[in-house]
Motif scaffolding. Structure first.
Motif, mmCIF file in Angstrom:
data_model
loop_
_atom_site.group_PDB
_atom_site.id
_atom_site.type_symbol
_atom_site.label_atom_id
_atom_site.label_comp_id
_atom_site.label_asym_id
_atom_site.label_seq_id
_atom_site.Cartn_x
_atom_site.Cartn_y
_atom_site.Cartn_z
ATOM 1 N N PHE A 1 6.194 6.526 2.583
ATOM 2 C CA PHE A 1 7.477 7.230 2.661
ATOM 3 C C PHE A 1 7.465 8.491 1.802
ATOM 4 N N VAL A 2 7.018 8.379 0.559
ATOM 5 C CA VAL A 2 6.986 9.533 -0.350
ATOM 6 C C VAL A 2 6.050 10.607 0.189
ATOM 7 N N GLN A 3 4.881 10.200 0.666
ATOM 8 C CA GLN A 3 3.938 11.157 1.235
ATOM 9 C C GLN A 3 4.530 11.837 2.462
ATOM 10 N N GLY A 4 5.265 11.073 3.258
ATOM 11 C CA GLY A 4 5.890 11.629 4.453
ATOM 12 C C GLY A 4 6.936 12.683 4.118
ATOM 13 N N ASN A 63 1.014 0.981 0.024
ATOM 14 C CA ASN A 63 2.256 0.298 0.360
ATOM 15 C C ASN A 63 3.135 1.219 1.187
ATOM 16 N N THR A 64 4.217 0.661 1.714
ATOM 17 C CA THR A 64 5.112 1.434 2.582
ATOM 18 C C THR A 64 5.842 2.527 1.809
ATOM 19 N N LEU A 65 6.191 2.256 0.565
ATOM 20 C CA LEU A 65 6.893 3.253 -0.240
ATOM 21 C C LEU A 65 6.038 4.505 -0.438
ATOM 22 N N GLU A 116 3.167 0.329 12.937
ATOM 23 C CA GLU A 116 1.932 1.069 12.685
ATOM 24 C C GLU A 116 1.716 1.275 11.188
ATOM 25 N N ILE A 117 2.770 1.569 10.454
ATOM 26 C CA ILE A 117 2.669 1.741 9.009
ATOM 27 C C ILE A 117 2.331 0.410 8.343
ATOM 28 N N GLU A 118 3.000 -0.630 8.783
ATOM 29 C CA GLU A 118 2.736 -1.952 8.211
ATOM 30 C C GLU A 118 1.304 -2.394 8.480
ATOM 31 N N ALA A 155 12.526 7.961 6.281
ATOM 32 C CA ALA A 155 12.761 6.546 6.007
ATOM 33 C C ALA A 155 12.903 5.752 7.299
ATOM 34 N N VAL A 156 13.636 6.305 8.252
ATOM 35 C CA VAL A 156 13.832 5.619 9.536
ATOM 36 C C VAL A 156 12.515 5.431 10.275
ATOM 37 N N ASN A 157 11.627 6.421 10.187
ATOM 38 C CA ASN A 157 10.369 6.372 10.927
ATOM 39 C C ASN A 157 9.251 5.636 10.199
ATOM 40 N N VAL A 158 9.422 5.399 8.884
ATOM 41 C CA VAL A 158 8.360 4.757 8.111
ATOM 42 C C VAL A 158 8.637 3.276 7.874
ATOM 43 N N PHE A 159 9.812 2.964 7.344
ATOM 44 C CA PHE A 159 10.118 1.578 7.018
ATOM 45 C C PHE A 159 10.288 0.746 8.290
#
Length: 218
Positions: A170-173, A165-167, A153-155, A145-149
């Motif tokens: 996160f789930v894939q990560g 989407n970002t969620l 780069e993700i955005e 969560a800290v590294n994705v949200f």
């Protein structure tokens, strides 16, 4: 006077409960190291120097290993600020997880139900599995969560249509990182815990109690 006597005088009148050997175990949940037999207090390891040393060494080392691994597993650019952020996050999560869940009691209870004797290899493997399962799960979720949200780069990938989407990212990560981080944590736990116990014994000596989880085998 002897070390056990000193610890009894420093406590509440109850005997100091110190696990005599936690090879392969994350002892961050060391409430069993100093607890009243009639009840469980998840914060009791703070009352004992032996447990505090083990908990601190393990939390520091394992959180550093997980923080470093998360960067490379997620293919992020390694920077010192990112390492410090991940390390602090992992340390906090591991410490809080150890305080919230009586993992030592749970692992030894499971081993007793399986008929495993303390300080044997199968017992050690189960101890380590229970602890790694909880620590790895909570730390992986939070670190991802800290590294994705709020990651530029993700955005950017979401904006470009590479990710829905970002969620989802996160789930894939979490699904991608969890098994890798579990293996890394499980292996390193053996070595880190042995070192932590050795350091604690050198500092305060080895204290024993019949109320330790290892001695409750039926």
């Amino acid at each position: 006077s002897s070390a056990p006597q000193k610890h009894m005088r420093a406590g509440t009148g109850h005997p100091t409960l110190v696990v005599k050997k936690l090879i392969g175990m994350y002892p961050c949940s060391c409430q069993a190291l100093y607890e009243r037999p009639e009840r469980t207090n998840y914060m009791n390891f703070y009352k004992n120097h032996f447990g505090m040393i083990i908990s601190s060494v393990v939390a520091i080392c394992i959180s550093l290993i997980m923080a470093t691994s998360a960067i490379f597993v997620d293919k992020l650019t390694f920077t010192l600020p990112l390492l410090i952020k991940n390390w602090g996050t992992a340390f906090l999560v591991i410490s809080l997880t150890g305080m919230a869940f009586p993992l030592t009691d749970w692992s030894f209870a499971l081993c007793r139900k399986m008929g495993l004797r303390p300080e044997t290899l199968p017992h050690v493997l189960v101890e380590n599995f229970v602890a790694t399962l909880f620590f790895n799960t909570t730390a992986t979720i939070v670190l991802t969560a800290v590294n994705v949200f709020h990651n530029p780069e993700i955005e950017a990938a979401v904006a470009a249509g590479f990710l829905p989407n970002t969620l989802t990212a996160f789930v894939q990560g979490v699904l991608h990182d969890w098994p890798i981080m579990f293996i890394i944590s499980y292996v390193f736990a053996f070595f880190v815990t042995k070192a932590a116990i050795r350091i604690a014994k050198q500092a305060v000596g080895e204290l024993k109690s019949p109320h330790s989880p290892q001695n409750q085998f039926q």
